[in-house]
Design an enzyme around this catalytic site. Structure first.
Site, short mmCIF file in Angstrom:
data_model
loop_
_atom_site.label_atom_id
_atom_site.label_comp_id
_atom_site.label_asym_id
_atom_site.label_seq_id
_atom_site.Cartn_x
_atom_site.Cartn_y
_atom_site.Cartn_z
N ASP A 67 0.82 -1.22 0.00
CA ASP A 67 0.00 0.00 0.00
C ASP A 67 0.85 1.27 0.00
O ASP A 67 2.05 1.23 0.28
CB ASP A 67 -0.96 0.00 1.20
CG ASP A 67 -0.29 -0.48 2.49
OD1 ASP A 67 0.94 -0.43 2.58
OD2 ASP A 67 -1.03 -0.90 3.41
N ASP A 136 -7.70 -2.51 14.17
CA ASP A 136 -9.09 -2.67 13.71
C ASP A 136 -9.27 -3.87 12.79
O ASP A 136 -10.33 -4.07 12.22
CB ASP A 136 -9.57 -1.38 13.03
CG ASP A 136 -8.75 -1.03 11.78
OD1 ASP A 136 -7.87 -1.82 11.40
OD2 ASP A 136 -9.02 0.03 11.18
N HIS A 138 -7.36 -4.53 10.02
CA HIS A 138 -6.98 -4.36 8.61
C HIS A 138 -5.72 -5.16 8.27
O HIS A 138 -4.84 -5.34 9.11
CB HIS A 138 -6.85 -2.89 8.21
CG HIS A 138 -5.70 -2.13 8.80
ND1 HIS A 138 -5.85 -0.89 9.38
CD2 HIS A 138 -4.38 -2.41 8.89
CE1 HIS A 138 -4.67 -0.44 9.78
NE2 HIS A 138 -3.76 -1.36 9.52
N GLU A 143 -9.58 -1.68 5.45
CA GLU A 143 -10.22 -1.35 6.71
C GLU A 143 -11.53 -2.14 6.86
O GLU A 143 -12.03 -2.71 5.88
CB GLU A 143 -10.52 0.16 6.74
CG GLU A 143 -9.27 1.05 6.66
CD GLU A 143 -8.49 1.15 7.97
OE1 GLU A 143 -8.39 0.14 8.70
OE2 GLU A 143 -7.99 2.25 8.27
P1 PGA Z 1 2.03 -1.52 12.93
O1 PGA Z 1 0.95 -1.46 11.75
O2 PGA Z 1 3.02 -2.55 12.52
O3 PGA Z 1 2.63 -0.14 12.93
O4 PGA Z 1 1.30 -1.86 14.17
C1 PGA Z 1 0.39 -2.65 11.30
C2 PGA Z 1 -0.63 -2.37 10.23
O5 PGA Z 1 -1.28 -1.31 10.28
O6 PGA Z 1 -0.79 -3.21 9.33
#
Ligand code: PGA
Length: 260
Positions: A67, A136, A138, A143
């Site tokens: 992404d 959440d 994702h 999302e």
């Molecule tokens: P993080 O993010 O490794 O900073 O917790 C994970 C994600 O959003 O996929």
């Protein structure tokens, strides 16, 4: 879904680096799907070290990142392209033409997303997709409410993700609201998925992802349907798994040939 529980974050990160090393050593022209976020930073550091020690050659490896923020140029300090340059691309011998990234400045976003999908297909598909997970649920930037069959497209971030990702930008107001992300369906097409989560902030979502219902409310739960998915967690992220002891038992009793 195989769940590997390691005593601490450092050992979980080492395990993921080891799995990636094995993939690249076995198949030097592997197509890797790569993730950003704070979680994989030590994994990339370990891969860089392996490269420096002569254990890993990236010259034939092909990469596709999950992404990118819409509106950020590749050289923006908070772009994911910049993140990858800093943590991996600038430190190993990847061939520049083998690095693929969603273009945050694409003029025609749907056409660009279709091209990204076609490029993944043209490379023969992703052999191993590295994933993090948001609180959440994702994966990539899919999302909650994302279609579990979705392909690469534009998405709007939740306020929670905006807040979680504000560090680089200074304040949540500066975080782009939109991203281009591989879809859940794109991720599911990978031949192997490898998800890393560490820390107690991920304990709830790991339990929902692995042991809850398969639902667009937790996009990562789609991985329950993936035929070859490994989840590596530390004790803190595993704390709310009901079958915690069983996963440990399975791992300890695996025939050696079956280990990732
Ligand atoms: P993080 O993010 O490794 O900073 O917790 C994970 C994600 O959003 O996929």
């Amino acid at each position: 879904m195989e769940i590997i529980i390691k005593p601490n974050a450092a050992e979980a990160q080492q395990e993921v680096a080891r799995i990636l090393r094995r993939q690249i050593q076995r198949q030097p022209d592997s197509v890797l799907g790569l993730a950003t976020g704070s979680t994989p930073i030590p994994v990339y550091a370990a891969l860089v070290k392996m490269h420096q020690q002569g254990e890993l050659d990236f010259s034939r490896v092909i990469t596709f990142n999950l992404d990118e923020y819409v509106g950020l140029a590749a050289d923006h300090p908070c772009s994911y392209r910049g993140f990858m340059q800093q943590h991996l691309f600038g430190k190993v011998n990847l061939t520049p033409k083998n690095i693929h990234f969603p273009d945050g400045l694409a003029k025609d976003v749907p056409a660009h997303c279709a091209e990204y999908e076609a490029a993944i297909g043209g490379a023969g598909g992703i052999d191993l997709q590295l994933l993090g997970i948001g609180r959440d649920g994702h994966i990539g930037f899919n999302e909650p409410s994302s279609s579990l069959a979705s392909r690469t497209r534009i998405k709007t971030l939740t306020p929670q993700t905006v807040k979680d990702n504000a560090k680089c930008f200074g304040s949540p107001d500066q975080v782009p609201r939109h991203v281009i992300t591989m879809g859940v369906g794109t991720i599911m097409d990978s031949r192997h998925c490898l998800l890393l989560a560490t820390g107690e902030a991920k304990a709830d979502v790991i339990a929902r992802m692995a042991e809850g219902a398969i639902t667009a409310d937790v996009p990562a739960s789609a991985l329950q349907m993936h035929p070859s998915c490994t989840v590596v967690v530390d004790e803190a992220a595993a704390a709310k798994l009901k079958r915690h002891e069983y996963y440990r038992w399975v791992y300890e009793n695996k025939p050696p040939w079956q280990r990732v």
